[in-house]
Write a protein that holds these residues in place. Structure first.
Motif, PDB file in Angstrom:
ATOM      1  N   HIS B  68       0.860  -1.178   0.000  1.00  0.00           N
ATOM      2  CA  HIS B  68       0.000   0.000   0.000  1.00  0.00           C
ATOM      3  C   HIS B  68       0.898   1.230   0.000  1.00  0.00           C
ATOM      4  O   HIS B  68       1.439   1.619   1.038  1.00  0.00           O
ATOM      5  N   LYS B  69       1.026   1.848  -1.150  1.00  0.00           N
ATOM      6  CA  LYS B  69       1.919   3.005  -1.259  1.00  0.00           C
ATOM      7  C   LYS B  69       1.347   4.214  -0.529  1.00  0.00           C
ATOM      8  O   LYS B  69       2.096   5.062  -0.049  1.00  0.00           O
ATOM      9  N   SER B  70       0.031   4.290  -0.423  1.00  0.00           N
ATOM     10  CA  SER B  70      -0.583   5.440   0.245  1.00  0.00           C
ATOM     11  C   SER B  70      -0.220   5.509   1.720  1.00  0.00           C
ATOM     12  O   SER B  70      -0.110   6.592   2.298  1.00  0.00           O
ATOM     13  N   SER B  71      -0.023   4.331   2.322  1.00  0.00           N
ATOM     14  CA  SER B  71       0.345   4.283   3.739  1.00  0.00           C
ATOM     15  C   SER B  71       1.773   3.770   3.939  1.00  0.00           C
ATOM     16  O   SER B  71       2.210   3.565   5.069  1.00  0.00           O
ATOM     17  N   SER B  72       2.504   3.552   2.840  1.00  0.00           N
ATOM     18  CA  SER B  72       3.891   3.046   2.898  1.00  0.00           C
ATOM     19  C   SER B  72       3.987   1.804   3.779  1.00  0.00           C
ATOM     20  O   SER B  72       4.830   1.721   4.681  1.00  0.00           O
ATOM     21  N   SER B  73       3.118   0.842   3.493  1.00  0.00           N
ATOM     22  CA  SER B  73       3.102  -0.365   4.311  1.00  0.00           C
ATOM     23  C   SER B  73       3.144  -1.627   3.462  1.00  0.00           C
ATOM     24  O   SER B  73       2.718  -1.630   2.303  1.00  0.00           O
ATOM     25  N   PHE B  74       3.655  -2.691   4.072  1.00  0.00           N
ATOM     26  CA  PHE B  74       3.760  -3.997   3.406  1.00  0.00           C
ATOM     27  C   PHE B  74       3.715  -5.057   4.508  1.00  0.00           C
ATOM     28  O   PHE B  74       4.677  -5.740   4.782  1.00  0.00           O
ATOM     29  N   HIS B  75       2.571  -5.195   5.143  1.00  0.00           N
ATOM     30  CA  HIS B  75       2.420  -6.104   6.282  1.00  0.00           C
ATOM     31  C   HIS B  75       2.314  -7.551   5.812  1.00  0.00           C
ATOM     32  O   HIS B  75       1.627  -7.847   4.832  1.00  0.00           O
ATOM     33  N   LEU B  76       2.919  -8.448   6.551  1.00  0.00           N
ATOM     34  CA  LEU B  76       2.905  -9.884   6.231  1.00  0.00           C
ATOM     35  C   LEU B  76       1.804 -10.565   7.039  1.00  0.00           C
ATOM     36  O   LEU B  76       1.716 -10.372   8.248  1.00  0.00           O
ATOM     37  N   GLN B  77       0.991 -11.370   6.368  1.00  0.00           N
ATOM     38  CA  GLN B  77      -0.132 -12.022   7.040  1.00  0.00           C
ATOM     39  C   GLN B  77      -0.218 -13.504   6.673  1.00  0.00           C
ATOM     40  O   GLN B  77       0.233 -13.928   5.615  1.00  0.00           O
ATOM     41  N   LYS B  78      -0.813 -14.247   7.588  1.00  0.00           N
ATOM     42  CA  LYS B  78      -1.133 -15.653   7.355  1.00  0.00           C
ATOM     43  C   LYS B  78      -2.368 -15.963   8.176  1.00  0.00           C
ATOM     44  O   LYS B  78      -2.483 -15.497   9.313  1.00  0.00           O
ATOM     45  N   SER B  79      -3.263 -16.746   7.633  1.00  0.00           N
ATOM     46  CA  SER B  79      -4.539 -16.953   8.307  1.00  0.00           C
ATOM     47  C   SER B  79      -4.419 -17.827   9.551  1.00  0.00           C
ATOM     48  O   SER B  79      -5.159 -17.653  10.517  1.00  0.00           O
ATOM     49  N   SER B  80      -3.470 -18.751   9.566  1.00  0.00           N
ATOM     50  CA  SER B  80      -3.361 -19.681  10.681  1.00  0.00           C
ATOM     51  C   SER B  80      -1.901 -20.066  10.904  1.00  0.00           C
ATOM     52  O   SER B  80      -1.287 -20.705  10.052  1.00  0.00           O
TER      53      SER B  80
END
Lengths: 113, 112
Positions: B68-80
């Motif tokens: 997300h360039k608008s918020s300068s973020s690149f969060h890593l996620q996994k459902s479980s």
């Protein structure tokens, strides 16, 4: 077959000692990097190179020299080792600088007593 | 100058719960590349995810991230989370130069 190899894997030296860490890559990559990894600091770039004979200064270069003798071989030199250089050192290679995946070697654990 | 921030040094989770590791960055270059590397104990760091496309979800090995360039973020996620996900995770930024800027890393510890 490992494409980035490092030697030695472990090294113990004394303060003031002379140490050379070696890295060889068989990826035919132009870029090679030396990092140190320390808890609380992550991976920090020491020196890097984009070809034989080329050397670029990284973010934590003090106390380190490096030399790129061929496309495959990149060496990190500590001429007067200090205890603050005790760390885990990684070498990496890449084919397109900061836009491409870096492939890491197995690491060298250096202890300076 | 360019920088990467990973605020959590340690994240401890129970197996089965969702994973979210935060990464924000700063750069003046609009065409930045963001990476997640994973470093398992006694192995070499290796690439997990990479992206340069705004608002596009990238997935690999059950993990996903959206730049997300608008918020300068690149969060890593996994459902479980799984026990085998326990490792050190680095977020990294590639912009105008020939190097990556790594964050300090987040150690993920998954408990039974």
């Amino acid at each position: 077959e490992a494409a980035v190899t490092q030697s030695p894997r472990n090294k113990v030296t004394v303060t003031g000692g002379n140490v050379t860490l070696s890295c060889r890559q068989t990826n035919s990559h132009n870029y090679m990097y030396w990092y140190r990894q320390d808890t609380g600091h992550g991976l920090r770039l020491i020196h890097y190179s984009y070809g034989a004979g080329n050397l670029q200064i990284g973010d934590v270069p003090d106390g380190y020299k490096a030399t790129r003798t061929t496309q495959e071989d990149f060496f990190l030199l500590l001429e007067l080792a200090s205890p603050s250089q005790t760390s885990l050192y990684f070498c990496a290679s890449s084919d397109a600088g900061g836009r491409a995946e870096q492939f890491f070697g197995p690491g060298t654990r250096l202890t300076v007593l | 100058g360019d920088s990467v921030t990973q605020k959590e040094g340690l994240v401890t989770l129970t197996e089965g719960l969702p994973v979210m590791l935060n990464c924000t960055y700063q750069t003046i270059y609009s065409n930045a590349f963001l990476f997640w590397y994973v470093h398992y104990l006694n192995e070499s760091p290796r690439l997990l995810l990479k992206s340069s496309t705004d608002n596009k979800r990238t997935e690999h090995q059950g993990f996903h991230a959206t730049l997300h360039k608008s918020s300068s973020s690149f969060h890593l996620q996994k459902s479980s989370a799984q026990l085998s996900d326990s490792a050190l995770y680095y977020c990294a930024l590639g912009s105008s130069g020939n190097k990556l800027i790594f964050g300090i890393g987040t150690l993920l510890s998954v408990k039974p």
